[in-house]
Design a protein around this motif. Sequence first.
Motif, PDB file in Angstrom:
ATOM      1  N   CYS A 161       0.848  -1.193   0.000  1.00  0.00           N
ATOM      2  CA  CYS A 161       0.000   0.000   0.000  1.00  0.00           C
ATOM      3  C   CYS A 161       0.888   1.250   0.000  1.00  0.00           C
ATOM      4  CB  CYS A 161      -0.880  -0.047   1.242  1.00  0.00           C
ATOM      5  SG  CYS A 161      -1.735   1.473   1.614  1.00  0.00           S
ATOM      6  N   GLY A 162       0.514   2.236  -0.790  1.00  0.00           N
ATOM      7  CA  GLY A 162       1.299   3.466  -0.873  1.00  0.00           C
ATOM      8  C   GLY A 162       1.448   4.173   0.464  1.00  0.00           C
ATOM      9  N   CYS A 163       0.407   4.167   1.266  1.00  0.00           N
ATOM     10  CA  CYS A 163       0.482   4.827   2.583  1.00  0.00           C
ATOM     11  C   CYS A 163       1.504   4.131   3.482  1.00  0.00           C
ATOM     12  CB  CYS A 163      -0.891   4.817   3.260  1.00  0.00           C
ATOM     13  SG  CYS A 163      -2.119   5.798   2.389  1.00  0.00           S
ATOM     14  N   MET A 179       4.019   2.261   2.502  1.00  0.00           N
ATOM     15  CA  MET A 179       5.351   2.484   1.938  1.00  0.00           C
ATOM     16  C   MET A 179       5.866   3.877   2.315  1.00  0.00           C
ATOM     17  SD  MET A 179       6.448   1.978  -1.977  1.00  0.00           S
ATOM     18  CE  MET A 179       7.770   2.914  -2.697  1.00  0.00           C
ATOM     19  N   ASN A 180       5.022   4.877   2.205  1.00  0.00           N
ATOM     20  CA  ASN A 180       5.431   6.238   2.568  1.00  0.00           C
ATOM     21  C   ASN A 180       5.803   6.342   4.041  1.00  0.00           C
ATOM     22  OD1 ASN A 180       5.101   7.176  -0.022  1.00  0.00           O
ATOM     23  ND2 ASN A 180       3.002   7.894   0.324  1.00  0.00           N
ATOM     24  N   TRP A 223       7.339  -4.671  -5.241  1.00  0.00           N
ATOM     25  CA  TRP A 223       7.047  -5.357  -6.499  1.00  0.00           C
ATOM     26  C   TRP A 223       8.077  -6.414  -6.846  1.00  0.00           C
ATOM     27  CZ3 TRP A 223       2.300  -4.215  -6.978  1.00  0.00           C
ATOM     28  CH2 TRP A 223       1.854  -2.926  -6.678  1.00  0.00           C
ATOM     29  N   ARG A 264       4.551   0.692 -10.141  1.00  0.00           N
ATOM     30  CA  ARG A 264       3.230   0.434  -9.585  1.00  0.00           C
ATOM     31  C   ARG A 264       2.318   0.013 -10.723  1.00  0.00           C
ATOM     32  NH1 ARG A 264       2.316   3.553  -4.413  1.00  0.00           N
ATOM     33  NH2 ARG A 264       4.376   4.308  -4.038  1.00  0.00           N
ATOM     34  N   GLN A 323      -0.422   2.413 -12.157  1.00  0.00           N
ATOM     35  CA  GLN A 323      -0.451   3.723 -11.510  1.00  0.00           C
ATOM     36  C   GLN A 323       0.698   4.601 -11.979  1.00  0.00           C
ATOM     37  OE1 GLN A 323      -0.705   3.500  -7.301  1.00  0.00           O
ATOM     38  NE2 GLN A 323      -2.388   2.055  -7.317  1.00  0.00           N
ATOM     39  N   ARG A 338       5.335   6.368 -10.609  1.00  0.00           N
ATOM     40  CA  ARG A 338       5.765   6.811  -9.278  1.00  0.00           C
ATOM     41  C   ARG A 338       6.533   5.718  -8.554  1.00  0.00           C
ATOM     42  NH1 ARG A 338       0.885   8.448  -6.050  1.00  0.00           N
ATOM     43  NH2 ARG A 338       2.159   7.506  -4.467  1.00  0.00           N
ATOM     44  N   GLY A 339       6.024   4.498  -8.611  1.00  0.00           N
ATOM     45  CA  GLY A 339       6.674   3.388  -7.919  1.00  0.00           C
ATOM     46  C   GLY A 339       8.016   3.049  -8.526  1.00  0.00           C
ATOM     47  N   ALA A 393      10.493   5.418  -7.230  1.00  0.00           N
ATOM     48  CA  ALA A 393      10.800   5.123  -5.831  1.00  0.00           C
ATOM     49  C   ALA A 393      11.701   3.904  -5.729  1.00  0.00           C
ATOM     50  CB  ALA A 393       9.520   4.890  -5.032  1.00  0.00           C
ATOM     51  N   ARG A 394      11.404   2.859  -6.525  1.00  0.00           N
ATOM     52  CA  ARG A 394      12.212   1.653  -6.480  1.00  0.00           C
ATOM     53  C   ARG A 394      13.617   1.948  -7.000  1.00  0.00           C
ATOM     54  NH1 ARG A 394       9.304  -1.883  -9.425  1.00  0.00           N
ATOM     55  NH2 ARG A 394      10.342  -1.203 -11.285  1.00  0.00           N
TER      56      ARG A 394
END
Length: 156
Positions: A77-79, A81-82, A94, A124, A127, A130-131, A134-135
């Motif tokens: 979940c993005g929340c 992860m943040n 992932w 993501r 989505q 963004r992911g 981040a990765r």
Amino acid sequence: MRGNEGRTNNSTLLCLACYEDRLASVFDNAPDLKLFRVEDNKICPAGYLSLPSKDPKDRTSAIMTCGATFLICGAICGCTMNELEQAGVRVIPWITGMTDQVLAAYQQNCLENHVMPGCRGRGRCGQGNRGFRARKTAQEAMHPNGPTLNSAQRSK
């Protein structure tokens, strides 16, 4: 369980969200966390934590309490992860595979070979990117001079 006893400046505490001997497909449903200490490119088991609660706050607290530096997991979940990243835990989402294969890939700096199907290049699933960014940032932090997910690797 405390995971940072005996920790040196050159060590990293790696946390894998697992289901039996493989990474759990979804972090929020992972029943176990397996911890590994990485020192001078050697990986040693450092602990095991069973997660009785599915509450994301309990899960993030457990990871932070263990002193984990990195979390490798499947979907997350993005929340959550943040929250982990704001606490200083670098999240590499992932990723799929058996625990020993993922550890070997981490050690050889080739986690891109274990990205979940459908997540190559976008990060993501469905989505945007963004992911992926981040990765990529987390991988670059782990191995600043090592290979990253470039377009040639993603097209495999």
